[in-house]
Design an enzyme around this catalytic site. Structure first.
Site, PDB file in Angstrom:
ATOM      1  N   HIS A   1       0.827  -1.214   0.000  1.00  0.00           N
ATOM      2  CA  HIS A   1       0.000   0.000   0.000  1.00  0.00           C
ATOM      3  C   HIS A   1       0.866   1.270   0.000  1.00  0.00           C
ATOM      4  O   HIS A   1       0.418   2.331   0.435  1.00  0.00           O
ATOM      5  CB  HIS A   1      -0.955   0.030   1.205  1.00  0.00           C
ATOM      6  CG  HIS A   1      -1.773  -1.197   1.363  1.00  0.00           C
ATOM      7  ND1 HIS A   1      -2.934  -1.420   0.658  1.00  0.00           N
ATOM      8  CD2 HIS A   1      -1.587  -2.311   2.126  1.00  0.00           C
ATOM      9  CE1 HIS A   1      -3.442  -2.596   0.988  1.00  0.00           C
ATOM     10  NE2 HIS A   1      -2.642  -3.162   1.871  1.00  0.00           N
TER      11      HIS A   1
ATOM     12  N   GLU B   1       9.561   8.422 -16.929  1.00  0.00           N
ATOM     13  CA  GLU B   1       8.213   8.950 -17.163  1.00  0.00           C
ATOM     14  C   GLU B   1       7.730   8.631 -18.576  1.00  0.00           C
ATOM     15  O   GLU B   1       6.544   8.311 -18.776  1.00  0.00           O
ATOM     16  CB  GLU B   1       8.214  10.456 -16.925  1.00  0.00           C
ATOM     17  CG  GLU B   1       8.410  10.826 -15.457  1.00  0.00           C
ATOM     18  CD  GLU B   1       8.531  12.322 -15.219  1.00  0.00           C
ATOM     19  OE1 GLU B   1       8.534  12.724 -14.047  1.00  0.00           O
ATOM     20  OE2 GLU B   1       8.622  13.085 -16.207  1.00  0.00           O
TER      21      GLU B   1
ATOM     22  N   SER C   1      14.823  21.633 -16.321  1.00  0.00           N
ATOM     23  CA  SER C   1      13.653  22.486 -16.484  1.00  0.00           C
ATOM     24  C   SER C   1      14.060  23.776 -17.188  1.00  0.00           C
ATOM     25  O   SER C   1      15.158  24.295 -16.963  1.00  0.00           O
ATOM     26  CB  SER C   1      13.053  22.819 -15.113  1.00  0.00           C
ATOM     27  OG  SER C   1      12.144  23.892 -15.195  1.00  0.00           O
TER      28      SER C   1
ATOM     29  N   LYS D   1      16.282  21.638 -11.214  1.00  0.00           N
ATOM     30  CA  LYS D   1      15.556  20.402 -11.504  1.00  0.00           C
ATOM     31  C   LYS D   1      16.403  19.364 -12.232  1.00  0.00           C
ATOM     32  O   LYS D   1      17.208  19.681 -13.099  1.00  0.00           O
ATOM     33  CB  LYS D   1      14.317  20.697 -12.366  1.00  0.00           C
ATOM     34  CG  LYS D   1      13.241  21.512 -11.690  1.00  0.00           C
ATOM     35  CD  LYS D   1      12.636  20.792 -10.496  1.00  0.00           C
ATOM     36  CE  LYS D   1      11.859  19.575 -10.888  1.00  0.00           C
ATOM     37  NZ  LYS D   1      10.708  19.864 -11.762  1.00  0.00           N
TER      38      LYS D   1
END
Length: 471
Positions: free
Chosen positions: A156, A290, A277, A283
């Protein structure tokens, strides 16, 4: 332009219809398979006395020249000729004259396109099998590189029990083993030759399908001509294999994304596999993971599209089946990219062992071991569960962890606790104690890694067979 099938038509094809029905924009990638299949077919026609040996020789020479032209960039594909088959046949007739028209004797575009797709997919399965094995090797190498690193195991997405990082990695290894097994099944159904089925009913010419299958290195033949030209099960199976594989890679991607975040800081990805970024200079984004996660939905979509195309088709061939290729080709490209980039990513990532260790020492993931301790002292598990639950509540109220409790505090919870409870609750002890088959103990993980090496050795043998079974 006069169509090769235009004898029955009194009117030229509408330009919009030509563009709509054409497949040359995507099936041109099968030119090698189309030419190889045609060469084998021409040789067979001569062997069976259906065309002359000199005619077959001219056809083979012409096709070989076309192959060289395509690979040298000297061949212009025409939408008006619809597909790879008609483009090559038209050029062949232009090169060697009317004898080029004999190539299509005892053959239909229906069994020809099926042949090309089988051959193309066989070739790509061999490539993908190699890339999949390489990714498994990368996972295995990472597991061997970090044999003693302990991390939180989750259910979980909540910390559950301490495990070895190598054990976590090996879970993905064995997922990929199942993927390879599924790919073997796809190969066995792709390794069937449809050529000779004609349009749907076979042919009146005395052809030798078995000779062509051997020439093109197929392991078997379709037993039914209707099935041969209409079957796309092997494509559906490949798309299913690819969907499950991408699901596994998407799950791994999600974990890589979480682990590389500042909140976890379990790993650091190499700069080569991240982007920055345009506005935030600090970043470092896990874009590769992704993208693999995102492209998974694309592969799922191709599987559903193909299932939908095939679900209502009467025997035998229908133009709907032209829709089998774009999704197949895109899936092949996506899977190859994903496997390649993930093997590279795993080999370059750095593991923050100290951060993982710190995380697992500041939680209650050793609570199950505390309950097991009491059970081994004779307390029924449900009662032990209640005792440990109260211990966790007490720790939360006192801002402590279980390892912070004194022996007197333990004994207030249960008189069964003795001094050895402190050793039993160490995360190293918790991990080592889980020595059941397939568990997270160093012994079990070491055996799993050894088994994995044997699996990879076998898969490389399979891969060698696949490579030799392609033209």
């Amino acid at each position: 332009m006069t169509k090769l099938w235009g004898g029955r038509f009194a009117k030229s094809t509408d330009g919009m219809v030509e563009e709509f029905t054409s497949s040359i924009s995507f099936d041109s990638r099968m030119y090698r398979q189309d030419i190889a299949g045609s060469i084998a077919h021409a040789k067979m026609l001569a062997r069976c006395g259906i065309i002359g040996g000199e005619e077959a020789g001219r056809i083979v020479e012409g096709l070989t020249g076309i192959l060289h032209d395509i690979e040298a960039g000297r061949f212009s594909f025409e939408v008006s000729l619809e597909d790879i088959h008609m483009n090559i046949e038209k050029r062949l007739t232009e090169r060697i004259g009317p004898v080029g028209g004999k190539l299509h004797t005892a053959r239909s575009r229906n069994d020809q396109v099926a042949l090309d797709t089988h051959m193309y997919l066989k070739q790509e399965i061999a490539v993908i099998a190699g890339l999949l094995t390489d990714l498994q090797q990368a996972v295995l190498d990472a597991a061997e590189k970090y044999p003693a690193v302990i991390m939180p195991g989750y259910t979980h997405l909540q910390r559950a029990q301490p495990i070895l990082f190598s054990h976590h990695l090996m879970a993905y290894f064995f997922m990929l083993v199942r993927d390879f097994s599924r790919l073997e099944g796809v190969w066995s159904r792709t390794d069937l030759m449809p050529l000779g089925a004609g349009a749907l009913a076979g042919t009146t010419f005395p052809i030798d399908r078995h000779w062509v299958a051997e020439e093109l290195k197929f392991g078997g033949l379709y037993d039914n001509s209707l099935d041969a030209v209409s079957d796309r099960d092997y494509i559906l199976e490949f798309l299913s294999f690819a969907s499950i594989l991408m699901m596994h890679l998407s799950r791994l991607s999600e974990e890589i994304i979480l682990w590389s975040s500042a909140e976890f800081s379990f790993i650091e990805l190499d700069d080569a596999h991240c982007t920055g970024s345009s506005i935030m200079p600090q970043k470092k984004n896990p874009d590769v993971s992704e993208l693999v996660r995102g492209k998974t939905g694309r592969v799922f979509g191709h599987l559903m599209a193909m299932l939908t195309v095939a679900k209502g088709l009467p025997l035998a061939y229908n133009k709907d089946l032209q829709e089998d290729k774009e999704g197949l080709f895109d899936t092949i490209d996506t899977v190859k990219f994903s496997l390649t980039v993930y093997a590279s990513l795993l080999r370059a990532m750095k593991v923050n062992a100290d951060r993982m260790s710190e995380a697992v020492r500041h939680d209650f993931s050793n609570a199950t071991d505390m309950a097991d301790y009491l059970v081994k002292k004779g307390l029924p598990f449900r009662q032990a569960h209640e005792v440990v639950g109260k211990a966790v509540l007490y720790c939360i109220e006192q801002n402590k962890w279980l390892m912070d409790l004194s022996l007197s505090e333990f004994q207030q919870l249960s008189p069964l606790f003795e001094i050895d409870i402190l050793e039993a609750l160490k995360v190293e002890t918790c991990v080592e104690a889980r020595n059941s088959f397939g568990g997270t103990s160093p012994l079990q993980v070491g055996q799993a890694i050894t088994k994995g090496k044997g699996i990879i050795f076998r898969q490389k043998s399979v891969l060698d067979t696949y490579t030799k079974s392609n033209i």
